[in-house]
Write a protein that holds these residues in place. Structure first.
Motif, PDB file in Angstrom:
ATOM      1  N   ALA A 185       0.818  -1.213   0.000  1.00 28.31           N
ATOM      2  CA  ALA A 185       0.000   0.000   0.000  1.00 28.31           C
ATOM      3  C   ALA A 185       0.854   1.265   0.000  1.00 28.31           C
ATOM      4  CB  ALA A 185      -0.935  -0.008   1.209  1.00 28.31           C
ATOM      5  N   ARG A 186       2.082   1.164   0.509  1.00 27.87           N
ATOM      6  CA  ARG A 186       2.957   2.349   0.540  1.00 27.87           C
ATOM      7  C   ARG A 186       4.129   2.228  -0.427  1.00 27.87           C
ATOM      8  NH1 ARG A 186       3.522  -0.518   5.360  1.00 27.87           N
ATOM      9  NH2 ARG A 186       5.606  -1.371   5.745  1.00 27.87           N
ATOM     10  N   ALA A 187       4.230   1.106  -1.155  1.00 25.99           N
ATOM     11  CA  ALA A 187       5.324   0.896  -2.099  1.00 25.99           C
ATOM     12  C   ALA A 187       4.945   1.447  -3.469  1.00 25.99           C
ATOM     13  CB  ALA A 187       5.643  -0.595  -2.199  1.00 25.99           C
ATOM     14  N   PRO A 188       5.935   1.696  -4.336  1.00 25.56           N
ATOM     15  CA  PRO A 188       5.613   2.129  -5.697  1.00 25.56           C
ATOM     16  C   PRO A 188       4.987   0.989  -6.496  1.00 25.56           C
ATOM     17  CG  PRO A 188       7.966   1.754  -5.455  1.00 25.56           C
ATOM     18  CD  PRO A 188       7.376   1.624  -4.084  1.00 25.56           C
ATOM     19  N   GLY A 189       4.476   1.324  -7.673  1.00 25.76           N
ATOM     20  CA  GLY A 189       3.954   0.297  -8.569  1.00 25.76           C
ATOM     21  C   GLY A 189       2.496  -0.036  -8.326  1.00 25.76           C
ATOM     22  N   SER A 190       2.047  -1.098  -8.994  1.00 24.26           N
ATOM     23  CA  SER A 190       0.646  -1.509  -8.959  1.00 24.26           C
ATOM     24  C   SER A 190       0.260  -2.041  -7.588  1.00 24.26           C
ATOM     25  CB  SER A 190       0.394  -2.580 -10.030  1.00 24.26           C
ATOM     26  OG  SER A 190      -0.892  -3.140  -9.878  1.00 24.26           O
TER      27      SER A 190
END
Length: 418
Positions: A185-190
């Motif tokens: 939820a806080r990481a980049p990407g989909s």
């Protein structure tokens, strides 16, 4: 600019050291290599000329405080309860590890992961870069043998053997799904990609390079062609020397037996030490024990025993009569390479598998599970291991492994893929 390859290395020294060897090979091949691992391995990484990035938190450290977690060594019920307790305690550590590892991978052209850092596949997907798997044990499903990580190894049919890998995959990532979901939820990407790193690896046809010898585990014929067994990844330091007290002990009598149970196998140092000391007394053998100051105190007054905190296996093992250890992947590789009889006393994880592979090659007797080990039984195993036929087979295996260059082979395979 040289492409940056980040190696995510988590776990114990036995997990990290082979990956540092692989990193050095890639560095010498022209890549900019950074190793993201735990603070206590910083010197090891930097000594190989590699960039060190710190991963905060190491769930493996929690295992040092519980001798039953992730094993059946103390019985199935106690092992299950201890494992659940470990999983609860490790969640916060796991979350911190994921966040710092993600930051360490920024700017990478590729990410290399092992089984202990399989969550790195999710980081690679989030950053949109290739993920290369570098496991130290066979984890690709096959019908030829069940997963090396099964806690028990009953007789299984071909279909069940393949399904055993799926069960282990679920057990590896499913307990962390809440932590992984919050991280995503806080990481980049989909936000829609699966949380299963093994499914992601299959979907992306990720390259697998295996850091063990094909002479010990021949690659099954039903593995995909991009799953390659390259040979062991040894990290040899030309500057290493045996300590003077070890040299003196070796010169003072017959070749001793080397005994050490590793970080996981040594969670009960007093019991393990008393087992080793009594077995050596009954067998009338000299011994070199790996251990701490507590082990030294237990062995006080024994002129037939030397206790050392550590020693380079590459230099010590060829000069002992046999090696007794927990059957970890790295220690097993070292004793097989030395061409000496290998005795495994496994606790859990993949250790029984490596003990069975030792026996299959003839380089040692079948594994003696730690929960069944007594001084009398260990004496009998020592006698079986030092049989002339075992010595001949162990020496032959050692010559085969010594001629391999697993790091060079893995580097070549990765370079072609890059």
């Amino acid at each position: 600019m040289r492409p940056i390859i980040t190696i995510l290395a988590s776990g114990t020294l036995g997990d990290v050291r082979p990956l540092a060897a692989l990193g050095r090979g890639l560095h010498e091949a022209g890549y900019a290599v950074r190793v993201a691992t735990h603070a206590r391995f910083a010197f090891l990484v930097r000594s190989q000329g590699l960039a060190f990035h710190c991963i905060e938190g190491n769930p493996s450290d929690l295992l040092l405080h519980d001798d039953a977690a992730l094993t059946l060594d103390s019985g199935m019920v106690r092992g299950a309860v201890a494992t659940l307790r470990y999983l609860r305690a490790a969640r916060a550590v796991y979350a911190r590890m994921l966040d710092t590892a993600t930051a360490a991978c920024s700017g990478s052209a590729a990410i290399i992961v092992s089984l202990a850092s399989c969550w790195g596949q999710l980081i690679a997907c989030a950053l949109g870069v290739p993920c290369i798997w570098a496991p130290l044990q066979p984890i690709t499903p096959t019908i030829r043998f069940p997963s090396p990580l099964l806690p028990v190894t009953p007789s299984l049919g071909a279909r069940a053997r393949r399904l055993s890998y799926m069960a282990i995959e679920l057990a590896t990532w499913l307990p962390w799904r809440t932590v992984l979901r919050r991280w995503r939820a806080r990481a980049p990407g989909s936000r829609q990609t699966p949380l299963d790193p093994f499914a992601l690896a299959r979907h992306s046809r990720a390259l697998f390079v295996y850091g063990f010898s094909p002479h010990i585990v021949p690659p099954p014929d039903d593995w995909p062609p991009h799953h390659v067994v390259t040979g062991y990844w040894f990290l040899d330091d030309p500057a290493e020397r045996l300590a003077p007290e070890i040299e003196q002990f070796l010169a003072a009598g017959e070749p001793p037996v080397a005994i050490g149970f590793g970080s996981m196998g040594g969670r009960r140092p007093r019991e393990d030490t008393l087992l080793a000391l009594e077995a050596l007394r009954l067998a009338q053998r000299r011994g070199i024990l790996f251990g701490s100051a507590d082990v030294t105190r237990l062995a006080a007054g024994r002129r037939d025993v030397l206790v050392v905190p550590h020693a380079p296996h590459r230099l010590l093992f060829p000069r002992v009569d046999a090696a007794i250890h927990h059957g970890g992947a790295g220690t097993t590789a070292a004793s097989l390479r030395a061409g000496i009889p290998t005795i495994t006393v496994p606790v859990g994880i993949d250790q029984p598998f490596w003990g069975m592979r030792v026996a299959a090659t003839g380089a040692g007797p079948p594994p003696l599970l730690r929960r069944y080990a007594t001084p009398d039984r260990l004496v009998r195993v020592i006698a079986a291991a030092t049989d002339d036929l075992v010595r001949v087979r162990a020496a032959a295996i050692g010559r085969l492994i010594d001629r391999e260059d697993g790091v060079a082979h893995a580097t070549e395979v990765i370079t072609r893929a890059m």
